[in-house]
Design an enzyme around this catalytic site. Structure first.
Site, mmCIF file in Angstrom:
data_model
loop_
_atom_site.group_PDB
_atom_site.id
_atom_site.type_symbol
_atom_site.label_atom_id
_atom_site.label_comp_id
_atom_site.label_asym_id
_atom_site.label_seq_id
_atom_site.Cartn_x
_atom_site.Cartn_y
_atom_site.Cartn_z
ATOM 1 N N SER A 1 0.853 -1.219 0.118
ATOM 2 C CA SER A 1 -0.166 0.192 0.077
ATOM 3 C C SER A 1 0.986 1.414 -0.061
ATOM 4 O O SER A 1 1.461 1.482 -0.997
ATOM 5 C CB SER A 1 -0.854 -0.142 1.312
ATOM 6 N N ASP B 1 -2.540 6.104 -3.325
ATOM 7 C CA ASP B 1 -1.387 5.491 -2.743
ATOM 8 C C ASP B 1 -0.966 4.324 -3.489
ATOM 9 O O ASP B 1 -1.301 4.155 -4.786
ATOM 10 C CB ASP B 1 -1.845 4.977 -1.241
ATOM 11 N N ASP C 1 -1.247 1.071 -3.808
ATOM 12 C CA ASP C 1 -1.925 0.145 -4.459
ATOM 13 C C ASP C 1 -3.706 0.791 -4.690
ATOM 14 O O ASP C 1 -4.512 -0.147 -5.055
ATOM 15 C CB ASP C 1 -2.280 -1.001 -3.498
ATOM 16 N N ASP D 1 -6.193 2.032 -3.258
ATOM 17 C CA ASP D 1 -7.305 1.873 -2.544
ATOM 18 C C ASP D 1 -7.355 2.977 -1.723
ATOM 19 O O ASP D 1 -8.756 3.073 -1.015
ATOM 20 C CB ASP D 1 -7.510 0.632 -1.490
#
Length: 448
Positions: free
Chosen positions: A102, A243, A245, A247
């Site tokens: 992340s 960010d 990833d 999400d």
């Protein structure tokens, strides 16, 4: 929580804490616990990753674990975490695996596992997988051989399927909007600009050239200065930051001012309430959400349900109450009608749709919430439990809370993914918040 899983999967420095051996064991254990035994056809797991360099090594190890247990690895490549969650359901896979840390620095990596339908695992299921990894439970039967060994399949249509899915979030054309998107050199470097352009926006993409080493490096949702500068330079209507990833989604308005996850939730909650889409007139937020969010929602007649920090707890509350909107100040925004987990691209599309439908600037929309001064200090510690329970820390917290009374609050929270304790203070006066936060943080750092 267990010994391996934190609040968002298993994380650590790749090839040190999160080794290839551990990744293989996690893949095999997930295959044993989550694959549908006795179901017709072959068993399948969706597998994606972000672009950090260690992802290739860990992907290979997870594939070895999956296939050694007779599960086919449906490889979707570099895509956001919410894409893997969505595709797990779209492909009717047994489960999904995302390799990402992340927003963490490049040397870190992580493994997140989604159950059927792309839902995050509950604590009991994670504990069962850990028991298999650690040898506490042996698991069923012998390993397959011959044609029973799993295969590796590349899902050529994965990106297009995901983009068609997120397009549903834009219920109006965005032709008049100019948006800068900071992709953090991460998993959304291709998908986010494509999604926003497909909806009609004029997109200026920055930090969208991942090379395996530059993910989250001075960019993305944890470093907003490049986004602010680009929005001002291009005279854009807004900026969006994801960010590593994707999400998460944070925003800045045309003036470069931050619109955080709390403000985004307020904007979306008001839009959904107006459209009759806010189930039970309820918003789900965490204990970290600013008091200003609660005040804004109270004045709008919206109930706020509060959970522990972590999007998994927001998701649990959303599912338990059948609510339609929840999220975190950090930019994890969840709309169950559009996904089983937080999706930064969906959030960005929804936010821009609201701007177009109302004809309002992001600054005007965000003004529905007045943010109280909030100071957050991250204190690195050796032992989170010992530091949090120290008498000197308890005394400092009690004294700060007594001084604040009803005009603010203090929260002490061990990180679920890093060796630190977060000290958060809100007060009507920023100077008071800074002073009290510093006092408590000092107590934490010197606790024995």
């Amino acid at each position: 929580m267990g010994r391996l899983f934190g609040t968002d999967g298993v994380r650590g420095v790749a090839n040190r804490e999160l080794t290839a051996e551990l990744a293989l064991a996690l893949g095999a254990a997930a295959a044993r616990r989550l694959s549908r035994s006795g179901a017709p056809g072959r068993r399948v797991a969706v597998l994606g990753r972000d672009p950090r360099a260690s992802g290739e090594m860990l992907e290979a190890a997870v594939i070895a674990g999956l296939t050694s247990e007779g599960v086919d690895a449906l490889r979707v490549g570099v895509l956001p975490t919410p894409a893997v969650a969505y595709l797990t359901g779209a492909y009717d896979a047994d489960f999904g695996v995302m390799i990402s840390a992340s927003h963490n620095p490049m040397p870190d990596n992580g493994i997140k596992i989604f159950g059927p339908g792309g839902h995050k695992l509950d604590d009991d299921t994670e504990d069962q997988i850990e028991d298999l990894v650690l040898g506490v439970s042996r698991g069923p039967g012998l390993r397959p051989a011959g044609a029973g060994i799993g295969r590796v399949i590349d899902a050529e249509d994965a990106t297009e399927r995901y983009l068609r899915h997120v397009a549903k979030a834009a219920t109006a054309r965005l032709d008049d909007l100019a948006v800068v998107v900071d992709c953090a050199h991460g998993a959304a470097s291709s998908a986010a600009p494509r999604a926003y352009r497909a909806a009609g926006a004029r997109v200026i993409a920055i930090n969208a050239e991942p090379n395996g080493r530059n993910i989250n490096d001075g960019c993305g949702s944890t470093h907003l200065d490049p986004l602010r500068a680009a929005v001002l330079a291009h005279r854009a209507d807004l900026g969006l930051a994801h960010d590593g990833d994707a999400d998460r989604c944070l925003a800045v308005d045309a003036n470069g001012d931050l619109v955080d996850g709390d403000a985004i939730m307020v904007v979306l909650a008001l839009a959904m309430k107006e459209a009759g889409e806010l189930a039970c007139n309820t918003l789900v937020a965490t204990v970290m959400s600013n008091l200003g969010l609660h005040l804004a929602m109270r004045s709008a007649g919206v109930t706020v349900r509060t959970t522990a920090v972590g999007d998994r707890y927001v998701l649990e509350e959303l599912r338990a109450g059948d609510y339609s909107l929840g999220g975190e100040q950090s930019g994890h925004i969840v709309m169950p009608a559009l996904g089983s987990t937080g999706d930064g691209i969906v959030t960005g599309l929804r936010l821009m749709t609201r701007m177009v439908q109302t004809g309002s600037s992001l600054s005007d929309l965000a003004s529905a919430m007045r943010t109280l001064p909030q100071v957050l200090i991250n204190v690195e510690v050796v032992d989170k439990a010992t530091a949090a329970a120290a008498p000197s820390v308890r005394t400092a917290v009690e004294q700060a809370a007594a001084e604040l009374g009803d005009t603010g609050r203090i929260l002490l929270r061990p990180s679920g993914t890093e060796p630190m304790i977060r000290v958060m203070v809100e007060a009507a006066d920023e100077g008071v918040a800074q002073r009290l936060a510093a006092t408590v943080a000092d107590a934490v750092s010197t606790a024995r």
